[in-house]
Scaffold this motif. Structure first.
Motif, PDB file in Angstrom:
ATOM      1  N   SER C 151       0.832  -1.205   0.000  1.00 34.41           N
ATOM      2  CA  SER C 151       0.000   0.000   0.000  1.00 34.41           C
ATOM      3  C   SER C 151       0.868   1.257   0.000  1.00 34.41           C
ATOM      4  O   SER C 151       0.474   2.274  -0.575  1.00 34.41           O
ATOM      5  CB  SER C 151      -1.004   0.003   1.152  1.00 34.41           C
ATOM      6  OG  SER C 151      -0.434  -0.430   2.328  1.00 34.41           O
ATOM      7  N   TYR C 154       1.747   1.544  -3.614  1.00 36.68           N
ATOM      8  CA  TYR C 154       0.669   2.042  -4.452  1.00 36.68           C
ATOM      9  C   TYR C 154       0.408   3.517  -4.202  1.00 36.68           C
ATOM     10  O   TYR C 154       0.209   4.288  -5.131  1.00 36.68           O
ATOM     11  CB  TYR C 154      -0.626   1.243  -4.261  1.00 36.68           C
ATOM     12  CG  TYR C 154      -1.645   1.713  -5.261  1.00 36.68           C
ATOM     13  CD1 TYR C 154      -1.591   1.260  -6.562  1.00 36.68           C
ATOM     14  CD2 TYR C 154      -2.584   2.682  -4.931  1.00 36.68           C
ATOM     15  CE1 TYR C 154      -2.452   1.732  -7.517  1.00 36.68           C
ATOM     16  CE2 TYR C 154      -3.459   3.164  -5.874  1.00 36.68           C
ATOM     17  CZ  TYR C 154      -3.387   2.685  -7.162  1.00 36.68           C
ATOM     18  OH  TYR C 154      -4.231   3.173  -8.107  1.00 36.68           O
ATOM     19  N   GLY C 155       0.402   3.901  -2.920  1.00 37.50           N
ATOM     20  CA  GLY C 155       0.121   5.300  -2.597  1.00 37.50           C
ATOM     21  C   GLY C 155       1.074   6.234  -3.320  1.00 37.50           C
ATOM     22  O   GLY C 155       0.661   7.169  -3.997  1.00 37.50           O
ATOM     23  N   ALA C 158       0.844   5.860  -7.234  1.00 31.98           N
ATOM     24  CA  ALA C 158      -0.354   6.484  -7.775  1.00 31.98           C
ATOM     25  C   ALA C 158      -0.186   7.994  -7.749  1.00 31.98           C
ATOM     26  O   ALA C 158      -0.495   8.681  -8.720  1.00 31.98           O
ATOM     27  CB  ALA C 158      -1.572   6.068  -6.973  1.00 31.98           C
TER      28      ALA C 158
ATOM     29  N   VAL D 401      -4.933   3.550  -1.892  1.00 36.60           N
ATOM     30  CA  VAL D 401      -4.233   3.022  -0.725  1.00 36.60           C
ATOM     31  C   VAL D 401      -5.131   2.084   0.056  1.00 36.60           C
ATOM     32  O   VAL D 401      -4.743   0.963   0.394  1.00 36.60           O
ATOM     33  CB  VAL D 401      -3.735   4.182   0.154  1.00 36.60           C
ATOM     34  CG1 VAL D 401      -3.142   3.632   1.427  1.00 36.60           C
ATOM     35  CG2 VAL D 401      -2.706   4.991  -0.601  1.00 36.60           C
ATOM     36  N   VAL D 404      -5.887  -1.177  -1.940  1.00 34.68           N
ATOM     37  CA  VAL D 404      -4.747  -2.087  -1.987  1.00 34.68           C
ATOM     38  C   VAL D 404      -4.567  -2.768  -0.646  1.00 34.68           C
ATOM     39  O   VAL D 404      -4.296  -3.970  -0.555  1.00 34.68           O
ATOM     40  CB  VAL D 404      -3.474  -1.320  -2.402  1.00 34.68           C
ATOM     41  CG1 VAL D 404      -2.239  -2.164  -2.159  1.00 34.68           C
ATOM     42  CG2 VAL D 404      -3.551  -0.932  -3.856  1.00 34.68           C
TER      43      VAL D 404
END
Lengths: 110, 237, 618, 463
Positions: C151, C154-155, C158, D401, D404
């Protein structure tokens, strides 16, 4: 003036919804709000000196009827209000069965 | 304190709405007449005229059951679904009367039965004359239901035959839609008034409108009666 | 022979699907497909790329456009090479994963996405492939140690890719609805500044540069060991690609700072790059986990690339590009070496390891060469690139940036030495005596190839310098690096003309080789040490029973660490508190709007209407 | 063929079904299948009811927008019903009415008729949510919904007073010249619909309803109803309302806060269903935002893509919750290890919502964002051109976030959670996931479809 009375009624309903903690009273507030609304709808169709929109043998040649449309609309609105109220009351009964009280504050975390 | 604030907010809002409507030049408090509104065309006939565009003498009825009949179909659907909902919420397989805590005496029982007939007849009258006088299917149906309510309240053992109500409700509703679909097939449009409009002011006039109003009356009556029954009974535990 | 690039992308995807299907039947066979696939792709692209046989025509992926550019080719060859090398490790690690077939598929898919990024001439589809890489690689990460890293990844990713998207859309808006890549250069005014900021932001996130670096150490530490190598050597380079597009195309942005004759935009990038170097170095020094240490070193090397690009001179940009090659090779090798150790030892914590050299000498050599290159010591590739960047900085007279780059190099000596000492050298720990053995041939093969390439790029830079010159021509930049035989002779930049002679790597390598040989002779002749057991010692008159206190790596640089211990978590804490703020805001809103009271809705309706009418009426 | 049958047939079936309880589920299935297939055979035209032309009588508007919405909503409705009807046979009649109501919402061209259909579908929705066995929450929903529709009606009546018409097309022409005076009634109508559409300050009911939802109510409210209401909102925003001045400011504020707060609230939640419901609040905000700024065509597809995804997400999570007994993320962890097919579909749906490439969500989100940056695009909202894309993008990051996080928990943790999904549910979910991928791959076709919905000005073709 009639319209403003209707709006006062509407606001009374809102006030009730804001303050009441009892399920039945909330439904009543909702009803007051709806009545105010219905009154408002009717008032929109009113003309000073207008006739009831029904043809009878005594209707003059060029009749100045009040606007019939809001009256028809209000009929619909009333029936819908009845339906919602019935459902609300049935839910109130369900709520009472479940929590043993109608007061929102006494129902715990729900 | 909270109540006071709420009062203040509601009052303030009311005043603001009124002020804003008064400031609004387009908003008429009372109009002169219907000129300029769509409803201008609704009253386009005379008493005694033969075969007008829309039949009822009562213009409101002609809107409810003819011009905007589709709204009315929706309206009875609302009532239908809420009565279904009440039955779903409160009904069960086995029901018994709610104990009202009193036993009616002879006078009350007989008197209410006599009154029941009168109220019922008034309801039927109002329903049938819906296209001529103020009233119609909705008030008529409500009157029919109120006669039922009277019996329920006056007699702690009374229970209506719910099954019958259901059939009535279903048949009346289906017929309404079927009449509409018949309009689609026999004439050109859904819910079109395909019968002869007759003479404005006659009892037998306005084509399908009295028919629809009777159906509405039956449907509303049976639905509200069903709701009343649901509220005045409880499940056998 | 001519082949369209879309064939390669489709083939990669097909290989991925095949790897999945076969992987469902047999785990290892599926991962062998990844080897075949990535080798084919690498071979094809490299061969056709050098012979000019690649075309950008589209017959199947007609919605997008490809163009074969030299810099795209440059990146594609590097990244597909890294993938090919790493893929050799897959069969040996596949059993550790929760979803082996999926792993093989996503491995190939992310390669396909990366190739797509490098060759897209339509910015929108460049973004498409960019995001494609994000989510395919996203699901590789949690197959490793920690699930949280995904995560974080991804944060940040992204955030980065959406910054890129915003920049792309601004370009689209400014260029009258065209997504062509040449539009980057033709934006002007405020739009240019916004585009520059957002594109650099995207580059910074992908590259893991300060202050958007938090995800990098987390992912590289916690991802499966081969995936860490892929990220560090390959996917991180997507950031460098975007940086190249943004900085080199638009670096001359803002006003000129007179004292150093540089644009403000250049200055900012250079400063942040320098900070990245310093920060990465400082963090790397204090790590106990070898992978984490390498992760921070990756970050600091990304800083070099940024600093090089931001100079906007021949040597600067060339140095940055050279560093991309050198670092890709070195860091892949280093990560693979650590992965090989982790496979047999089961950990990458230096505290728990030691004396591995006795069992894994080849791995040790690979690691040694890799870290020499990363530290910028001759005769490895990292030396040449760092040298060029350093000279470019000095030329510009940017004293603080120069200090930072030197500090980074010295810091590298400090930290890369540590795993060497703690992990490979020292006493052989008893628990590893039986379990640890040298990696099998197919794992050694890619590592040896990488090591040889490290040396090759450090001694004979000609091929790469030629390639870099071609990139300059292709990007219509007025830069040039002049080669004379084996020496890098000088450079021309629009204004500066031919500059001073740079360096002769072959000569340096020879001198260095002689030095090493002499040292080796001395070591052999004067060998006086003997092997002793770990516990064969005593202190304060007592025998020592806990091995741990004797371990090399415990508090290795304690005095140094103490200097800056307090400040290391600044950025991490910033992002953590940012996340907490979001959470608190959410909780607050939940409390505010969702307390389960029917009057809440009514209240807001009343409030909103009062608000509106207030302005309307009064 | 006349569009009216889409409303009349379900109604007729509903009236009949209370007599024949035994076959009513089959009747429901049959009728909803009919409603799904029928729009493909409809002509584009104004359908007149009762033989009176439009301002006097009521008309149904069948245009491309209505057709697209009908196919999407009825398709979702059919799937929800097909999957769940075995468990909720009692609700057959109510679902039939709901179907009629939803179709009416999407078709009607009369503002008051719209109110009637809002009430029909609303009451049906209250009843569907009673299956949650949380009467108090349903009551909250009912109060909020009733107040909302009352406000809508109040606004409508004020408009009627000014314009003298109830017809949407006529109202639109009236409004065009009198934007200033219609501010207040529009706000009332906006709030009224906003209650149903889950816009932020008016949506306290959502948590109670979706936070305790079951297989049927979750999918129904979050997927079918959400899509339908969003599309109706779009119909009004694109065709009737004029957004400017103070109203635009307020709407911009409401939408911005809805989107960001929705995502933040989802981020702050630990329960799977709460995460999904707050995320759907944010999504609703985005859809309405797109409609408001004038990117109607893509907003339509945004709503549809979101509806499909939410069907999968809520369906799966509710089934898991039913089996595990709690919707805390930590309790559900590792659920997909033993249910790979369902897990993959769930992941596809989630990734589509995040707007990642290869999936429908990407096509939609990307094109919506591009819409903001078209050189000749002028937003209806203050700062719409640049601030709102940033808001959407920031929201997407937060969204990513927590999704995921959720996905890694469900996939990668070890657990022995074993949940049986009915084969039918599996098929449906997989088919929808495949559809998300197919639409994501063939974006050229999607774009053509969308292009046929819009004219150069970016507003719907109204006829």
């Amino acid at each position: 003036m009639l319209q403003f009375a209707a709006i006062i009624l509407l606001m009374l309903g809102l006030y009730g919804l804001l303050t009441q903690r009892n399920v039945i009273k909330i439904i009543i507030s909702l009803n007051i709000l709806e009545i105010g609304l219905n009154l408002f709808i009717i008032s929109v169709g009113y003309f000073e000196g207008g006739l009831a929109p029904i043809f009878t043998s005594e209707t003059p040649a060029n009749p100045n009827f009040v606007d019939p449309l809001p009256q028809a609309l209000v009929l619909t609105a009333i029936v819908i209000g009845v339906g919602t109220t019935a459902l609300g009351l049935a839910l109130a009964r369900k709520i009472y069965q479940k929590y043993g009280t109608l007061n929102l504050d006494e129902m715990g975390e729900n | 304190m909270k109540n006071f604030l709420a009062l203040l907010a509601a009052l303030g809002l009311g005043v603001l709405i009124i002020l804003s409507l008064q400031n609004n030049t387009l908003f008429n408090e009372y109009g002169e007449d219907v000129t300029g509104r769509d409803s201008e065309e609704y009253g386009d006939r005379e008493y005694g005229e033969e075969n007008p565009a829309s039949g009822p003498a009562n213009i409101v009825t002609s809107i409810v059951a003819d011009f905007r009949s589709f709204d009315t179909l929706g309206e009875i659907t609302v009532l239908f679904v809420s009565s279904l909902g009440v039955a779903l919420l409160l009904g069960g397989t086995k029901q018994k009367r709610l104990d009202l805590g009193f036993h009616p005496n002879f006078m009350l029982r007989i008197g209410s039965k006599a009154l029941f007939g009168i109220i019922l007849m008034t309801g039927v009258y109002v329903t049938i004359h819906g296209h001529l006088t103020p009233g119609g299917g909705f008030p008529g149906g409500a009157m029919i239901a109120s006669s039922m309510l009277l019996l329920y309240l006056a007699d702690d053992t009374f229970r209506a035959k719910i099954k019958g109500f259901k059939i009535l409700e279903s048949v009346a509703g289906s017929l309404y839609v079927l009449i509409g679909i018949a309009g689609l097939f026999f004439a050109d449009y859904f819910l079109e008034n395909f019968l002869n409009n007759g003479v404005v002011g006659d009892l037998l006039s306005a084509g399908i409108i009295p028919l629809i109003y009777v159906l509405i009356g039956l449907k509303v009556g049976s639905e509200i009666s069903g709701v009343i029954d649901n509220f005045l009974t409880e499940e056998v535990v | 022979m001519e082949l369209s690039i879309e064939i390669f992308i489709l083939a990669t995807l097909a290989f991925g699907l095949m790897a999945y299907v076969i992987g469902r039947l047999h785990k290892q066979l599926g991962s062998i497909m990844t080897i075949l696939g990535s080798l084919t792709i690498f071979g094809g692209i490299a061969y056709l790329g050098f012979t000019g046989g690649l075309t950008g025509e589209t017959a199947y992926l007609t919605f997008t456009q490809f163009e074969i550019s030299e810099f795209g080719l440059f990146f594609a060859i590097i990244v597909s090479f890294v993938f090919a090398m790493v893929s050799f490790f897959n069969p040996f690690f596949i059993k550790q994963y929760k979803y082996p077939a999926l792993y093989s598929m996503l491995f190939m898919f992310s390669l396909a996405g990366a190739i797509g990024v490098f060759f897209s001439s339509n910015l929108l589809y460049l973004f498409f492939f960019f995001e494609f890489v994000v989510w395919t690689s996203l699901f590789l990460i949690p197959m490793g140690r920690s699930k949280k890293a995904a995560s974080w990844y991804y944060g940040f990713s992204a955030a980065g890719s959406f910054m890129l998207l915003f920049a792309i859309l601004m370009i689209y808006n400014a260029n009258n609805g065209s997504f062509h890549i040449s539009g980057i250069g033709s934006v002007t005014g405020t739009t240019q500044i916004i585009v520059f900021i957002f594109m650099s932001g995207a580059a910074f996130t992908k590259l893991g540069a300060f202050p958007l670096h938090i995800w990098l150490p987390k992912v590289l530490t916690n991802a499966p060991d081969p995936v860490s190598a892929v990220f560090s050597g390959g996917l991180e380079k997507l950031g460098a690609f975007v940086a190249l597009l943004a900085i080199v195309n638009m670096g001359g942005i803002g006003f000129i700072i007179p004292s150093i004759d540089m644009y403000f935009g250049q200055m900012i990038i250079a400063t942040l790059g320098a900070l990245t170097i310093v920060f990465g170095t400082l963090m790397a020094i204090r790590q106990d986990d070898a992978k984490k240490l390498l992760a921070y070193s990756s970050m600091s090397n990304g800083g070099y690339i940024l600093v090089g690009f931001s100079m906007l001179t021949s040597q600067g940009v060339a140095g940055g590009l050279y560093h991309i090659v050198a670092h890709a090779i070195a860091s892949t090798a280093a990560f693979l070496a650590i992965a090989a150790v982790a496979r047999v030892a089961g950990t990458t914590k230096m505290k728990e390891l030691g004396g591995i050299i006795h069992k894994m000498p080849v791995t040790y050599m690979v690691y040694l060469i890799a870290i020499i290159s990363m530290a910028g010591i001759p005769p490895m590739g990292g030396f040449i690139s760092k040298w060029m960047i350093f000279q470019a900085v000095i030329d510009k007279g940017m004293i603080f940036i120069a200090i930072a780059t030197v500090f980074g190099s010295i810091g590298s000596f400090l930290y890369v030495f540590r795993p060497l000492a703690a992990l490979f050298l020292g006493q052989e720990l008893p628990q590893f005596k039986k379990t640890v053995k040298e990696a099998p041939f197919f794992m050694l093969l890619p590592m040896i190839i990488l090591s040889l390439l490290s040396v090759y790029t450090g001694v004979l830079p000609g091929v790469i310098i030629d390639f870099i010159n071609k990139i300059f021509v292709d990007m219509q930049l007025n830069y040039n690096i002049v080669m004379n035989g084996f020496a890098i002779e000088g450079y021309t930049s629009g204004i500066e003309g031919v500059g001073p002679s740079l360096l002769n790597p072959l000569l340096i390598a020879c001198v260095f080789g002689v030095g090493v040989f002499v040292a080796f002779l001395i070591f052999i002749v004067l060998k006086k040490s003997k092997k002793i057991d770990l516990m064969d010692t005593y202190t304060a008159g007592n025998f020592v029973y806990t091995e741990e206190h004797l371990h090399y790596s415990v508090d290795f640089y304690a005095p140094l660490e103490r200097l800056y211990e307090k400040y290391i978590h600044i950025m991490k804490n910033f992002y953590k508190s940012l996340a907490n703020k979001v959470r608190e805001f959410g909780a607050f809103m939940k409390y505010f709007f969702f307390t389960n009271k029917p009057e809440i809705t009514v209240f807001w309706i009343v409030a909103l209407m009062v608000f509106l009418l207030w302005g309307d009426v009064l | 063929m006349s569009a009216i049958l889409l409303i009349a047939v379900p109604l007729l079936a509903a009236f009949i079904s209370i007599l024949v309880k035994k076959v009513s589920p089959y009747l429901l299935l049959l009728v909803s299948l009919f409603a799904l297939v029928y729009p493909f055979f409809m002509d584009m035209s104004d359908v007149i009811i009762g033989g009176f032309d439009s301002p006097i009588g009521i008309n149904l508007v069948v245009n491309k927008f209505a057709l697209t919405s009908l196919i999407a909503v009825n398709g979702l409705f059919f799937l929800v019903v097909a999957v769940n009807i075995a468990q909720y046979k009692k609700l057959s009649s109510i679902l039939l009415v709901a179907l009629a109501g939803l179709n009416g919402l999407l078709l009607t061209g009369d503002l008051f008729n719209l109110f009637v259909f809002i009430e029909i579908s609303g009451i049906a929705a209250y009843l569907i949510t009673t299956t949650n066995k949380k009467p108090l929450q349903t009551f909250n929903y009912l109060v909020a919904g009733t107040v909302g529709s009352s406000l809508y009606l109040l606004g409508l009546i004020i408009l009627y007073n000014m314009s003298g018409t109830l017809n949407m097309a006529d109202m639109a022409t009236f409004v065009e010249g009198n934007g200033m005076y219609t501010l207040f009634p529009f706000l009332l109508m906006f709030i009224g619909l906003g209650v149903e559409a889950k816009l932020l300050p008016f949506n306290s009911w959502v948590k109670g309803i979706l936070g305790h939802s079951n297989n049927l109510s979750g999918a129904m409210i979050a997927s079918v109803y959400a899509t339908a209401i969003a599309l109706v909102f779009g119909k009004l925003l694109a065709g009737v309302f004029q957004i400017e001045g103070t109203l635009a400011l307020i709407i911009a504020l409401v939408l911005g806060i809805t989107i960001l707060a929705g995502e933040a609230m989802a981020y702050a939640s630990t329960k799977a269903r709460e995460i999904l419901l707050y995320s759907s609040i944010a999504q609703a905000g985005i859809v309405i935002l797109l409609f408001t700024v004038g990117l109607g065509a893509w907003a339509t597809f945004f709503a549809i893509a979101n509806g499909v995804s939410k069907f999968i997400l809520f369906g799966v999570v509710n089934r898991l919750t039913e089996e595990v007994g709690s919707d805390e993320m930590d309790q559900l962890k590792g659920s997909f290890v033993n249910n790979k097919l369902i897990g993959v579909s769930f992941t596809v749906a989630a990734l589509s919502i995040l707007g990642l490439p290869l999936f429908f969500g990407f096509v939609v989100k990307m094109n919506s964002l591009i819409g903001f940056f078209e050189p000749d695009f002028v937003s209806n909202l203050p700062g719409g051109n640049f601030i709102f894309p940033i808001i959407i993008l920031v929201a997407s990051v937060i969204e990513g976030v927590y999704f995921v996080k959720l996905l890694t928990k469900l996939w990668y943790k070890d657990s022995d959670v074993k949940v049986n999904f009915t084969p039918l549910f599996k098929y449906v979910v997989v088919v929808l996931a495949v559809a998300l991928i197919v639409f994501g791959l063939f974006q050229g076709e999607v774009e053509e479809l969308v292009a046929s919905l819009i004219n150069p000005g970016g507003v719907f073709i109204w006829n």
